[in-house]
Design an enzyme around this catalytic site. Structure first.
Site, PDB file in Angstrom:
ATOM      1  N   ARG A 240     -35.268  15.849 -51.060  1.00  0.00           N
ATOM      2  CA  ARG A 240     -33.842  15.240 -50.967  1.00  0.00           C
ATOM      3  C   ARG A 240     -33.181  15.960 -52.142  1.00  0.00           C
ATOM      4  NH1 ARG A 240     -34.977  14.772 -46.546  1.00  0.00           N
ATOM      5  NH2 ARG A 240     -34.503  12.785 -45.066  1.00  0.00           N
ATOM      6  N   GLU A 269     -24.733  19.076 -47.728  1.00  0.00           N
ATOM      7  CA  GLU A 269     -25.287  20.400 -47.049  1.00  0.00           C
ATOM      8  C   GLU A 269     -24.319  20.756 -45.892  1.00  0.00           C
ATOM      9  OE1 GLU A 269     -29.158  19.049 -45.603  1.00  0.00           O
ATOM     10  OE2 GLU A 269     -29.914  19.061 -47.693  1.00  0.00           O
ATOM     11  N   HIS A 287     -32.127  23.338 -45.439  1.00  0.00           N
ATOM     12  CA  HIS A 287     -33.121  22.103 -44.999  1.00  0.00           C
ATOM     13  C   HIS A 287     -34.065  22.460 -43.736  1.00  0.00           C
ATOM     14  CE1 HIS A 287     -32.742  17.383 -45.407  1.00  0.00           C
ATOM     15  NE2 HIS A 287     -33.741  17.751 -45.006  1.00  0.00           N
TER      16      HIS A 287
END
Length: 321
Positions: A240, A269, A287
């Site tokens: 994270r 993000e 991600h």
């Protein structure tokens, strides 16, 4: 299962993308499926609207905070498409009796692979080498080795253990920091647990983060810990974004206090800290560590199974367990 079908909101874009079986499972169970209407991560406002009249949700990283959950009075269960629940107000779910499940283990091997890929890419400057070659610049770029270096793993869950197993192939010494120690695994793999995170930061050539994001782990890798790292060290994060103080990391990379970093996750993000994107000693992912055909299929099947099992029990008068 009942005369009136349960409505299920599915937000992850990759759910059932490669293998439609997760959707088929939900359809066979008689559910009415509500798909992500935007084709991207939903905002809080969009989630409030999408979740307003649903009984279950398959959620990725879209926000499921108290504000969203309060707008979903019929919601009974959430199937997290992944393992991190920092985007879900778990306290409020417990208060409401909303069951939350995760797809533990479904993407562990994929993420472990990607963590190693980021280490190699950052250590050997793969991205700037590739960019230079495309400009027909054929000079040599010096990197640092993984072989027989020291790896520090922060968090030793399934993904951390997967990275440790892979690191053995590089003959790496492996240090680990975790509040819960698996001594049997340590004996099997030669992992050495340390009591102090500062000891790991100062001794490791590569550091890979595999922790959940909680108030106690937010900005865990701050300016102090980064200052302890070797100038030839690489920091990797596939967990994270909030685990790292991004301003402190930018300073460490910009002024060559550490060799490099590989980030698949950011505090926001896409990242709001755009100056990070200008650094050539930072390798960036979107991600995407868990995005392999196999991991996506595994997560989809596990999430769908969770919903089907829950509502079968619920229809028979079971509890939200």
């Amino acid at each position: 299962m009942t005369g009136t079908p349960y409505r299920i909101l599915v937000t992850p874009r990759s759910f059932g993308k490669n293998d439609p079986e997760p959707f088929r499972m939900l359809e066979r169970a008689g559910f009415e499926i509500v798909r992500n209407p935007q084709g991207r991560i939903l905002t809080r406002v969009e989630m409030r609207e999408a979740a307003r009249d649903v009984d279950g949700i398959v959620v990725g990283v879209d926000p499921l905070d108290r504000e969203v959950l309060e707008a979903a009075p019929k919601l009974k269960t959430v199937a997290k498409y992944g393992v991190g629940t920092d985007n879900i107000d778990m306290d409020y779910c417990r208060e409401r009796g909303i069951r939350v499940t995760t797809t533990v283990g479904a993407n562990a091997e994929a993420v472990a692979d990607f963590a190693l890929a980021l280490m190699l890419a950052a250590a050997r400057r793969i991205v700037p080498i590739d960019a230079g070659c495309r400009r027909l610049e054929w000079g040599k770029v010096t990197g640092v080795d993984l072989h027989r270096r020291t790896l520090g793993l922060v968090g030793m869950g399934m993904i951390g253990k997967g990275v440790a197993r892979r690191a053995r192939g590089f003959d790496m010494r492996i240090l680990a920091y975790d509040m819960a120690r698996d001594e049997a695994f340590a004996r099997e793999t030669g992992v050495e647990y340390v009591d102090d995170l500062r000891e790991l930061a100062s001794n490791a050539d590569f550091i890979s983060l595999h922790l959940p994001l909680t108030p106690s782990t937010h900005n865990l890798f701050n300016a102090e810990l980064l200052s302890l790292m070797k100038p030839t060290a690489v920091l990797v994060n596939t967990a994270r974004g909030g685990l790292i103080d991004e301003d402190a990391l930018y300073d460490a990379l910009k002024h060559k206090k550490i060799w490099g970093a590989g980030l698949d996750v950011f505090e926001q993000e896409p990242p709001e800290n755009r100056k990070l994107l200008e650094l050539d000693n930072l390798v960036i992912g979107s991600h995407t560590a868990a995005s392999t055909f196999q991991a996506i299929d595994n997560m989809g099947l596990m999430a769908a199974t969770s919903l089907v099992d829950f509502f079968r029990n619920y229809a028979q008068g079971g509890t939200n367990e």
